[in-house]
Scaffold this motif. Structure first.
Motif, PDB file in Angstrom:
ATOM      1  N   LEU A   1     -66.092 113.130  42.228  1.00 52.99           N
ATOM      2  CA  LEU A   1     -65.808 114.565  42.176  1.00 52.99           C
ATOM      3  C   LEU A   1     -64.958 114.969  43.368  1.00 52.99           C
ATOM      4  N   ALA A   2     -63.767 115.459  43.101  1.00 50.08           N
ATOM      5  CA  ALA A   2     -62.909 115.998  44.150  1.00 50.08           C
ATOM      6  C   ALA A   2     -63.238 117.469  44.357  1.00 50.08           C
ATOM      7  N   HIS A   3     -63.079 117.946  45.592  1.00 52.23           N
ATOM      8  CA  HIS A   3     -63.374 119.347  45.912  1.00 52.23           C
ATOM      9  C   HIS A   3     -62.135 119.976  46.528  1.00 52.23           C
ATOM     10  N   ALA A   4     -61.736 121.117  45.996  1.00 56.34           N
ATOM     11  CA  ALA A   4     -60.591 121.851  46.538  1.00 56.34           C
ATOM     12  C   ALA A   4     -60.935 122.398  47.919  1.00 56.34           C
TER      13      ALA A   4
ATOM     14  N   ARG B   1     -52.172 114.725  41.895  1.00 53.38           N
ATOM     15  CA  ARG B   1     -52.754 113.640  42.684  1.00 53.38           C
ATOM     16  C   ARG B   1     -54.009 113.079  42.019  1.00 53.38           C
ATOM     17  N   MET B   2     -54.750 113.914  41.328  1.00 56.17           N
ATOM     18  CA  MET B   2     -55.976 113.464  40.664  1.00 56.17           C
ATOM     19  C   MET B   2     -55.711 112.425  39.587  1.00 56.17           C
ATOM     20  N   GLU B   3     -54.495 112.377  39.066  1.00 52.31           N
ATOM     21  CA  GLU B   3     -54.193 111.402  38.026  1.00 52.31           C
ATOM     22  C   GLU B   3     -54.161 109.973  38.561  1.00 52.31           C
ATOM     23  N   GLU B   4     -54.259 109.815  39.892  1.00 52.39           N
ATOM     24  CA  GLU B   4     -54.436 108.475  40.479  1.00 52.39           C
ATOM     25  C   GLU B   4     -55.838 107.946  40.183  1.00 52.39           C
ATOM     26  N   THR B   5     -56.753 108.852  39.857  1.00 55.80           N
ATOM     27  CA  THR B   5     -58.118 108.488  39.447  1.00 55.80           C
ATOM     28  C   THR B   5     -58.376 109.179  38.108  1.00 55.80           C
TER      29      THR B   5
ATOM     30  N   GLY C   1     -59.397 110.738  34.542  1.00 53.54           N
ATOM     31  CA  GLY C   1     -60.643 111.074  33.865  1.00 53.54           C
ATOM     32  C   GLY C   1     -61.744 111.583  34.759  1.00 53.54           C
ATOM     33  N   GLN C   2     -61.405 112.093  35.939  1.00 51.96           N
ATOM     34  CA  GLN C   2     -62.424 112.550  36.878  1.00 51.96           C
ATOM     35  C   GLN C   2     -62.503 114.080  36.924  1.00 51.96           C
ATOM     36  N   PHE C   3     -63.317 114.581  37.863  1.00 50.95           N
ATOM     37  CA  PHE C   3     -63.560 116.012  37.992  1.00 50.95           C
ATOM     38  C   PHE C   3     -62.936 116.565  39.275  1.00 50.95           C
ATOM     39  N   TYR C   4     -62.448 117.798  39.184  1.00 47.54           N
ATOM     40  CA  TYR C   4     -61.884 118.510  40.330  1.00 47.54           C
ATOM     41  C   TYR C   4     -62.589 119.854  40.411  1.00 47.54           C
ATOM     42  N   ASN C   5     -63.331 120.069  41.485  1.00 40.56           N
ATOM     43  CA  ASN C   5     -64.148 121.266  41.627  1.00 40.56           C
ATOM     44  C   ASN C   5     -63.494 122.295  42.542  1.00 40.56           C
ATOM     45  N   MET C   6     -63.615 123.579  42.184  1.00 39.52           N
ATOM     46  CA  MET C   6     -63.075 124.642  43.025  1.00 39.52           C
ATOM     47  C   MET C   6     -64.007 125.855  43.022  1.00 39.52           C
ATOM     48  N   HIS C   7     -64.047 126.550  44.172  1.00 42.99           N
ATOM     49  CA  HIS C   7     -64.677 127.863  44.209  1.00 42.99           C
ATOM     50  C   HIS C   7     -63.727 128.819  43.495  1.00 42.99           C
ATOM     51  N   PRO C   8     -64.205 129.625  42.562  1.00 37.89           N
ATOM     52  CA  PRO C   8     -63.288 130.489  41.815  1.00 37.89           C
ATOM     53  C   PRO C   8     -62.423 131.378  42.702  1.00 37.89           C
ATOM     54  N   GLY C   9     -63.000 131.924  43.777  1.00 36.06           N
ATOM     55  CA  GLY C   9     -62.231 132.759  44.687  1.00 36.06           C
ATOM     56  C   GLY C   9     -62.978 134.027  45.055  1.00 36.06           C
ATOM     57  N   SER C  10     -62.377 134.819  45.956  1.00 36.18           N
ATOM     58  CA  SER C  10     -62.947 136.104  46.378  1.00 36.18           C
ATOM     59  C   SER C  10     -61.918 137.192  46.113  1.00 36.18           C
ATOM     60  N   HIS C  11     -62.341 138.253  45.445  1.00 40.54           N
ATOM     61  CA  HIS C  11     -61.385 139.276  45.015  1.00 40.54           C
ATOM     62  C   HIS C  11     -60.933 140.188  46.153  1.00 40.54           C
TER      63      HIS C  11
ATOM     64  N   ASP D   1     -51.650 117.401  28.957  1.00 42.00           N
ATOM     65  CA  ASP D   1     -51.702 115.948  29.077  1.00 42.00           C
ATOM     66  C   ASP D   1     -52.505 115.459  30.276  1.00 42.00           C
ATOM     67  N   GLN D   2     -53.108 116.352  31.054  1.00 43.35           N
ATOM     68  CA  GLN D   2     -53.885 115.900  32.209  1.00 43.35           C
ATOM     69  C   GLN D   2     -55.200 115.301  31.759  1.00 43.35           C
ATOM     70  N   THR D   3     -55.712 114.336  32.525  1.00 42.56           N
ATOM     71  CA  THR D   3     -57.001 113.715  32.206  1.00 42.56           C
ATOM     72  C   THR D   3     -58.130 114.301  33.040  1.00 42.56           C
ATOM     73  N   THR D   4     -57.799 115.094  34.035  1.00 37.33           N
ATOM     74  CA  THR D   4     -58.785 115.672  34.945  1.00 37.33           C
ATOM     75  C   THR D   4     -59.399 116.926  34.343  1.00 37.33           C
ATOM     76  N   THR D   5     -60.717 117.069  34.515  1.00 35.37           N
ATOM     77  CA  THR D   5     -61.395 118.295  34.126  1.00 35.37           C
ATOM     78  C   THR D   5     -61.623 119.149  35.361  1.00 35.37           C
TER      79      THR D   5
END
Length: 279
Positions: free
Chosen positions: A65-68, A95-99, A101-111, A134-138
């Protein structure tokens, strides 16, 4: 088998992270894609990546799991901050396409005072710009504690973001136990009810990963202060129950608990595994 790991430093390289994970009996791990308080990303080393893939395959690491970075805020009232978020998201997803089918996590943000409706619209717009068919990352939206002007403090807010995404198959959710507890979801007293509510509002098919953290705050405090498993208001028994719940047990779990050494996460993993495997 319980899939569980902790947050490791990408500065050491992917192979080193995988070796650190295996050394504490973890079979997954999380990492920041770049400096969590800045914007610089370390160049990917092809040799390190190749060695990582070989080591991971040998040691049963199939999910990471990658984290933004924390500075990523696609719904800021500052246009430059929003542009940084879009640029970073786009770059990280490449960059995630180097791995694959994996996951990329992010905090949605602050308004930042603009209101949740405006924040949700801006987040959705940003995702529609950077997601590609065409991306494989979720990409995972993390549930938030509700401090300040955070968006994603309720399941409904997360659902509204996803509903506006044009490529919803590329979007999921990472549930943070500390965050939802602080947001007012009583996972210690009514885990079944919280899981049921998540399913009704978002859908359990969207839930892809869990940040497993105890909280220094009582339920509904809207603060977000993580602590080690069993040393907070949620407690070991309740968090262990999260890992064993029939709707959750097959998901990957990631510790973001405060530990100075790998051995600290190793102790938490061992304790959680012991209970999980005795079921």
């Amino acid at each position: 088998m319980l899939t569980i790991g902790c947050h490791l430093s990408v500065a050491k390289g992917f192979l080193a992270m995988a070796k650190d994970a295996v050394s504490i009996d973890a079979n997954t791990f999380q990492f920041f894609t770049r400096n969590p308080r800045g914007g610089k990303a370390k160049a990917i080393d092809p040799a390190d990546m190749a060695a990582f893939h070989e080591f991971a395959a040998t040691h049963g690491i199939t999910r990471i799991l990658a984290h933004a970075p924390y500075t990523l805020n696609p719904c800021s009232k500052n246009p430059e901050t929003r542009e940084f978020a879009r640029t970073t998201l786009a770059d990280d997803l490449v960059r995630m396409e180097e791995t694959p089918g994996q996951f990329y996590n992010m905090h949605p943000g602050s308004h930042t005072g603009q209101g949740a409706d405006t924040g949700i619209e801006m987040i959705t717009d940003a995702l529609n710009e950077v997601l590609h068919a065409d991306q494989t990352t979720t990409l995972l939206l993390e549930t938030m504690a509700g401090k300040g002007s955070e968006v994603g403090r309720t399941f409904e807010e997360i659902a509204r973001i996803i509903d506006g995404v044009k490529l919803p198959d590329h979007v999921g959710v990472c549930l943070d136990t500390c965050h939802i507890w602080d947001a007012g979801y009583d996972i210690a007293g009514d885990l079944d009810g919280v899981v049921r509510e998540f399913d009704q509002v978002i859908g359990l098919d969207r839930l892809k990963a869990i940040h497993l953290n105890d909280s220094l705050n009582p339920c509904g405090a809207h603060k977000d202060r993580h602590t080690r498993i069993g040393e907070g208001h949620i407690g070991f028994e309740a968090l262990s129950a999260v890992t064993k719940h029939p709707a959750l047990r097959d998901l990957p779990f990631y510790l973001e608990t405060p530990n100075d050494k790998l051995s600290g996460w190793g102790e938490e993993i061992a304790a959680l595994r012991a209970v999980w495997e005795n079921e």
